[in-house]
Design a protein around this motif. Structure first.
Motif, PDB file in Angstrom:
ATOM      1  N   VAL A 329      -9.334 -25.818   4.399  1.00 47.67           N
ATOM      2  CA  VAL A 329     -10.168 -24.708   3.927  1.00 47.67           C
ATOM      3  C   VAL A 329     -10.075 -24.647   2.413  1.00 47.67           C
ATOM      4  CG1 VAL A 329      -9.849 -23.359   6.049  1.00 47.67           C
ATOM      5  CG2 VAL A 329      -8.295 -22.998   4.111  1.00 47.67           C
ATOM      6  N   SER A 330     -10.947 -23.854   1.798  1.00 48.49           N
ATOM      7  CA  SER A 330     -10.959 -23.724   0.347  1.00 48.49           C
ATOM      8  C   SER A 330      -9.768 -22.895  -0.122  1.00 48.49           C
ATOM      9  CB  SER A 330     -12.253 -23.046  -0.098  1.00 48.49           C
ATOM     10  OG  SER A 330     -12.274 -21.699   0.355  1.00 48.49           O
ATOM     11  N   THR A 331      -9.525 -22.965  -1.427  1.00 53.50           N
ATOM     12  CA  THR A 331      -8.460 -22.155  -2.011  1.00 53.50           C
ATOM     13  C   THR A 331      -8.704 -20.668  -1.772  1.00 53.50           C
ATOM     14  OG1 THR A 331      -8.046 -23.799  -3.737  1.00 53.50           O
ATOM     15  CG2 THR A 331      -7.296 -21.552  -4.163  1.00 53.50           C
ATOM     16  N   ALA A 332      -9.965 -20.232  -1.911  1.00 51.90           N
ATOM     17  CA  ALA A 332     -10.287 -18.817  -1.712  1.00 51.90           C
ATOM     18  C   ALA A 332     -10.029 -18.397  -0.270  1.00 51.90           C
ATOM     19  CB  ALA A 332     -11.738 -18.561  -2.093  1.00 51.90           C
ATOM     20  N   ALA A 333     -10.391 -19.241   0.679  1.00 54.02           N
ATOM     21  CA  ALA A 333     -10.177 -18.907   2.092  1.00 54.02           C
ATOM     22  C   ALA A 333      -8.683 -18.832   2.411  1.00 54.02           C
ATOM     23  CB  ALA A 333     -10.865 -19.929   2.983  1.00 54.02           C
ATOM     24  N   ALA A 334      -7.908 -19.757   1.860  1.00 52.84           N
ATOM     25  CA  ALA A 334      -6.465 -19.741   2.100  1.00 52.84           C
ATOM     26  C   ALA A 334      -5.844 -18.458   1.546  1.00 52.84           C
ATOM     27  CB  ALA A 334      -5.817 -20.956   1.457  1.00 52.84           C
ATOM     28  N   ARG A 335      -6.295 -18.027   0.367  1.00 50.07           N
ATOM     29  CA  ARG A 335      -5.781 -16.778  -0.216  1.00 50.07           C
ATOM     30  C   ARG A 335      -6.144 -15.585   0.663  1.00 50.07           C
ATOM     31  NH1 ARG A 335      -8.186 -15.476  -5.140  1.00 50.07           N
ATOM     32  NH2 ARG A 335      -6.370 -14.278  -5.804  1.00 50.07           N
ATOM     33  N   THR A 336      -7.354 -15.595   1.219  1.00 50.20           N
ATOM     34  CA  THR A 336      -7.781 -14.490   2.075  1.00 50.20           C
ATOM     35  C   THR A 336      -6.932 -14.406   3.339  1.00 50.20           C
ATOM     36  OG1 THR A 336     -10.060 -14.640   1.265  1.00 50.20           O
ATOM     37  CG2 THR A 336      -9.723 -13.548   3.383  1.00 50.20           C
ATOM     38  N   HIS A 337      -6.701 -15.557   3.996  1.00 50.38           N
ATOM     39  CA  HIS A 337      -5.857 -15.569   5.198  1.00 50.38           C
ATOM     40  C   HIS A 337      -4.461 -15.038   4.884  1.00 50.38           C
ATOM     41  CE1 HIS A 337      -8.776 -17.481   7.688  1.00 50.38           C
ATOM     42  NE2 HIS A 337      -8.732 -18.661   7.107  1.00 50.38           N
ATOM     43  N   ALA A 338      -3.884 -15.513   3.777  1.00 50.39           N
ATOM     44  CA  ALA A 338      -2.528 -15.088   3.430  1.00 50.39           C
ATOM     45  C   ALA A 338      -2.483 -13.610   3.081  1.00 50.39           C
ATOM     46  CB  ALA A 338      -2.014 -15.933   2.264  1.00 50.39           C
ATOM     47  N   ALA A 339      -3.501 -13.116   2.378  1.00 51.77           N
ATOM     48  CA  ALA A 339      -3.525 -11.710   1.991  1.00 51.77           C
ATOM     49  C   ALA A 339      -3.575 -10.794   3.208  1.00 51.77           C
ATOM     50  CB  ALA A 339      -4.709 -11.431   1.072  1.00 51.77           C
ATOM     51  N   ARG A 340      -4.291 -11.199   4.249  1.00 58.91           N
ATOM     52  CA  ARG A 340      -4.342 -10.385   5.469  1.00 58.91           C
ATOM     53  C   ARG A 340      -2.965 -10.284   6.114  1.00 58.91           C
ATOM     54  NH1 ARG A 340      -9.743 -13.399   7.752  1.00 58.91           N
ATOM     55  NH2 ARG A 340     -11.308 -12.217   6.562  1.00 58.91           N
ATOM     56  N   LEU A 341      -2.250 -11.406   6.159  1.00 62.57           N
ATOM     57  CA  LEU A 341      -0.895 -11.368   6.721  1.00 62.57           C
ATOM     58  C   LEU A 341       0.027 -10.486   5.883  1.00 62.57           C
ATOM     59  CD1 LEU A 341      -0.247 -15.096   7.753  1.00 62.57           C
ATOM     60  CD2 LEU A 341      -0.653 -13.146   9.268  1.00 62.57           C
ATOM     61  N   VAL A 342      -0.113 -10.583   4.572  1.00 62.78           N
ATOM     62  CA  VAL A 342       0.732  -9.788   3.676  1.00 62.78           C
ATOM     63  C   VAL A 342       0.493  -8.301   3.900  1.00 62.78           C
ATOM     64  CG1 VAL A 342       1.023  -9.138   1.253  1.00 62.78           C
ATOM     65  CG2 VAL A 342       1.023 -11.552   1.910  1.00 62.78           C
ATOM     66  N   THR A 343      -0.759  -7.894   3.956  1.00 59.44           N
ATOM     67  CA  THR A 343      -1.085  -6.475   4.131  1.00 59.44           C
ATOM     68  C   THR A 343      -0.577  -5.944   5.467  1.00 59.44           C
ATOM     69  OG1 THR A 343      -3.064  -6.733   2.747  1.00 59.44           O
ATOM     70  CG2 THR A 343      -2.965  -4.799   4.186  1.00 59.44           C
ATOM     71  N   ALA A 344      -0.704  -6.774   6.509  1.00 62.56           N
ATOM     72  CA  ALA A 344      -0.344  -6.318   7.849  1.00 62.56           C
ATOM     73  C   ALA A 344       1.150  -6.402   8.134  1.00 62.56           C
ATOM     74  CB  ALA A 344      -1.120  -7.127   8.898  1.00 62.56           C
ATOM     75  N   HIS A 345       1.836  -7.393   7.554  1.00 64.45           N
ATOM     76  CA  HIS A 345       3.207  -7.662   7.982  1.00 64.45           C
ATOM     77  C   HIS A 345       4.227  -7.761   6.850  1.00 64.45           C
ATOM     78  CE1 HIS A 345       1.494  -8.450  11.940  1.00 64.45           C
ATOM     79  NE2 HIS A 345       0.618  -9.237  11.358  1.00 64.45           N
ATOM     80  N   GLY A 346       3.785  -7.697   5.588  1.00 66.57           N
ATOM     81  CA  GLY A 346       4.725  -7.770   4.473  1.00 66.57           C
ATOM     82  C   GLY A 346       5.426  -6.441   4.234  1.00 66.57           C
ATOM     83  N   ASP A 347       6.571  -6.495   3.591  1.00 64.30           N
ATOM     84  CA  ASP A 347       7.309  -5.286   3.236  1.00 64.30           C
ATOM     85  C   ASP A 347       6.722  -4.701   1.955  1.00 64.30           C
ATOM     86  OD1 ASP A 347       9.104  -5.674   5.370  1.00 64.30           O
ATOM     87  OD2 ASP A 347      10.303  -7.049   4.158  1.00 64.30           O
ATOM     88  N   PRO A 348       6.369  -3.405   1.949  1.00 64.14           N
ATOM     89  CA  PRO A 348       5.751  -2.817   0.751  1.00 64.14           C
ATOM     90  C   PRO A 348       6.762  -2.658  -0.388  1.00 64.14           C
ATOM     91  CG  PRO A 348       6.086  -1.150   2.443  1.00 64.14           C
ATOM     92  CD  PRO A 348       6.425  -2.461   3.074  1.00 64.14           C
ATOM     93  N   VAL A 349       6.282  -2.815  -1.608  1.00 65.65           N
ATOM     94  CA  VAL A 349       7.089  -2.587  -2.805  1.00 65.65           C
ATOM     95  C   VAL A 349       6.260  -1.775  -3.792  1.00 65.65           C
ATOM     96  CG1 VAL A 349       8.365  -4.754  -2.525  1.00 65.65           C
ATOM     97  CG2 VAL A 349       6.317  -4.719  -3.952  1.00 65.65           C
ATOM     98  N   GLU A 350       6.948  -1.185  -4.757  1.00 65.64           N
ATOM     99  CA  GLU A 350       6.268  -0.444  -5.816  1.00 65.64           C
ATOM    100  C   GLU A 350       6.252  -1.283  -7.089  1.00 65.64           C
ATOM    101  OE1 GLU A 350       7.915   3.383  -6.452  1.00 65.64           O
ATOM    102  OE2 GLU A 350       7.531   4.093  -4.399  1.00 65.64           O
ATOM    103  N   ASP A 351       5.114  -1.262  -7.763  1.00 62.50           N
ATOM    104  CA  ASP A 351       4.967  -2.014  -9.008  1.00 62.50           C
ATOM    105  C   ASP A 351       4.305  -1.114 -10.044  1.00 62.50           C
ATOM    106  OD1 ASP A 351       4.559  -3.827 -11.054  1.00 62.50           O
ATOM    107  OD2 ASP A 351       2.872  -4.843 -10.079  1.00 62.50           O
ATOM    108  N   PRO A 352       5.099  -0.427 -10.863  1.00 66.46           N
ATOM    109  CA  PRO A 352       4.502   0.486 -11.845  1.00 66.46           C
ATOM    110  C   PRO A 352       3.726  -0.217 -12.945  1.00 66.46           C
ATOM    111  CG  PRO A 352       6.901   0.362 -12.121  1.00 66.46           C
ATOM    112  CD  PRO A 352       6.573  -0.399 -10.880  1.00 66.46           C
ATOM    113  N   GLU A 353       3.893  -1.530 -13.091  1.00 62.74           N
ATOM    114  CA  GLU A 353       3.240  -2.245 -14.197  1.00 62.74           C
ATOM    115  C   GLU A 353       1.979  -2.987 -13.776  1.00 62.74           C
ATOM    116  OE1 GLU A 353       5.696  -4.743 -16.557  1.00 62.74           O
ATOM    117  OE2 GLU A 353       7.415  -3.398 -16.490  1.00 62.74           O
ATOM    118  N   GLY A 354       1.678  -3.074 -12.488  1.00 64.55           N
ATOM    119  CA  GLY A 354       0.527  -3.872 -12.093  1.00 64.55           C
ATOM    120  C   GLY A 354       0.108  -3.633 -10.661  1.00 64.55           C
ATOM    121  N   GLY A 355      -0.457  -4.710 -10.056  1.00 66.03           N
ATOM    122  CA  GLY A 355      -1.055  -4.586  -8.738  1.00 66.03           C
ATOM    123  C   GLY A 355      -0.302  -5.272  -7.624  1.00 66.03           C
ATOM    124  N   LEU A 356       0.983  -5.502  -7.767  1.00 67.00           N
ATOM    125  CA  LEU A 356       1.774  -6.108  -6.704  1.00 67.00           C
ATOM    126  C   LEU A 356       2.173  -5.040  -5.696  1.00 67.00           C
ATOM    127  CD1 LEU A 356       4.014  -8.507  -8.835  1.00 67.00           C
ATOM    128  CD2 LEU A 356       1.788  -8.957  -7.782  1.00 67.00           C
TER     129      LEU A 356
END
Length: 496
Positions: A329-356
């Motif tokens: 798949v394309s780079t953009a598609a791979a990022r989209t798949h990974a981002a969905r997993l991160v949102t659903a199953h990653g541990d949340p963190v706080e980032d006062p300086e940016g968008g992490l």
């Protein structure tokens, strides 16, 4: 190299910074040890002895030079180009295993007895694992003393010392200064990165370093929530032994500017080690480029932009999962798949300086995912679930201690794993400098344009002359393409 006295003397007399970290010079008349590029007048040859590590110098009773600060030199490139026992042990020690689990833990990770580990390290490095870990703790202590306002008692335990007394004794022995004197001599900015708990550091490297493909690749493939490019720096979250952190890395003249925000200061040495590994900062570009230049078709690429590094990873398990998500798949598609997993199953963190927003999910969390919820073809779902299951139960271990050929064979035995997936994991997650991607479309296209053989078998045969640096040859071949991975963000106007 430290056994080649004549070569070492020449390097010291010419103050050749390329050899910083390769060996250390101990001066018999002063009792100090230096890096080869130390700016002081070189001593007479008969007064110099050479050691393979800072720990060996300290074991022999020498203290660190206050001018050249040999404890802060780049790491030896030997440990990132070899897969033998000593190299694997050194990578684990840099990752803090001895401080966390002791020498028995180190031996267990490597599958050898503690006696074998001790004997091997002493024979090659002149110091055992405890002394090597102690030298690393001393360097961490100095960083914390000079870049933070932490009270000395807190700082001692953050650096990994068991007691304040041991901390004080070690600092005095290694640096010939008390902790208080070190802090008095340091600049008074305490390394503030603008956010409480943030440390600002400089990560050294051997020149040259070409940042374009290094940061371009990381920025172009960044998973939203876990990674981002912001204000001229690559930023990402880090899962660490005692907590989590955020790293911001930016190319600067002569160094990499590094800002680390950690929930637990004990993770400082591990965070630094993983950032250095991510950016391949312990590589020896002169040796690598010199070998690749022997091929007349590669030489123009090397001469045009020398010093390319291999963009690696801070988490081998994470990269393996992302490699599977990126299959066909394309780079953009791979990022989209990974981002969905991160949102659903990653541990949340706080980032006062940016968008992490998250840490990348652990294999255990991903092993619990319902395969039916994955927007992947059925065969790739099977590949994904098999991989995360093997990582979660420990039957497949990816990390700095990996035996490269054996781990690659294990990967190829998994369903859905072909040579490309196994080799890209070997190159970027395991750190094999000789991993090669002859089936990669970008590599084949570049080979065809240069007049190199384009078929995988013929290209592999031709690439035998590039060994043991074929992973770096891949970077030069990829760089011939007009793709965002080859451009430092902000320099897009310079693309062909």
């Amino acid at each position: 190299m430290h056994t080649d006295t004549e070569r070492c003397v020449r390097a010291v007399r010419s103050k050749d910074a390329r050899f910083d970290g390769w060996f250390f010079t101990a001066v018999l008349t002063t009792g100090i040890y230096c890096r080869p590029s130390c700016p002081v007048v070189p001593p007479k040859a008969r007064n110099m002895v050479f050691h393979p590590s800072a720990a060996a110098c300290q074991q022999a009773g020498f203290r660190a030079c206050k001018r050249c600060r040999p404890d802060t030199s780049p790491g030896s490139p030997e440990w990132n180009r070899r897969a033998d026992l000593t190299a694997r042990a050194m990578r684990l020690i840099a990752d803090g295993v001895v401080d966390r689990d002791g020498v028995p833990g180190l031996a267990a990770r490597l599958g050898y007895s503690t006696r074998q580990i001790e004997r091997q390290l002493r024979a090659e490095l002149g110091a055992g694992p405890l002394a090597l870990a102690r030298a690393q703790r001393a360097q961490t202590a100095r960083l914390l003393i000079e870049t933070t306002a932490l009270p000395m008692a807190d700082l001692a335990f953050a650096a990994g010392f068991a007691s304040v007394r041991t901390f004080n004794d070690t600092v005095r022995e290694v640096f010939a200064l008390s902790p208080g004197e070190l802090r008095t001599r340091a600049p008074k900015n305490h390394g503030s990165g603008g956010t409480p708990g943030t440390l600002a550091l400089r990560l050294p490297f051997r020149t040259p370093l070409n940042p374009d493909n290094l940061f371009g690749h990381l920025a172009a493939t960044a998973v939203p929530g876990v990674e981002e490019w912001r204000d001229g720096a690559y930023r990402r979250t880090l899962r660490l032994p005692h907590g989590h952190g955020i790293a911001a890395l930016a190319p600067a003249p002569g160094h990499i500017a590094c800002r680390l925000t950690l929930t637990d200061p004990r993770d400082l040495p591990v965070a630094i080690s993983r950032c250095r590994r991510l950016l391949d900062l312990d590589a020896d570009p002169v040796a690598i480029d010199g070998q690749l230049r022997t091929d007349p078709l590669l030489a123009p690429l090397v001469d045009k932009a020398p010093g390319r590094r291999v963009p690696r990873t801070v988490d081998a398990d994470e990269f393996a999962v992302r490699a599977v998500l990126g299959q066909q798949v394309s780079t953009a598609a791979a990022r989209t798949h990974a981002a969905r997993l991160v949102t659903a199953h990653g541990d949340p963190v706080e980032d006062p300086e940016g968008g992490l927003t998250h840490l990348f999910p652990t294999p255990r969390a991903l092993a619990a995912v319902d395969p039916g919820t994955l927007a992947l073809p059925r065969t790739r779902r099977a590949t994904f679930t098999t991989l995360v299951g093997r990582l979660a139960d420990g039957s497949l271990r990816l990390g700095v201690e990996s035996d490269w050929p054996r781990t690659r064979a294990q990967l190829l035995a998994l369903p859905g794993f072909g040579p490309w997936t196994a080799d890209v994991i070997a190159m970027r997650a395991l750190g094999d400098p000789d991993a090669f991607l002859p089936t990669d479309l970008g590599v084949r296209r570049a080979a065809r344009g240069l007049g190199l053989p384009a078929t995988p078998a013929a290209l592999t045969a031709r690439a035998a002359d590039w060994r043991p640096w074929r992973a770096y040859a891949v970077q030069y071949l990829w760089a011939t393409d007009d793709h965002p991975i080859n451009v430092l963000p902000g320099r897009e106007e310079a693309r062909p």
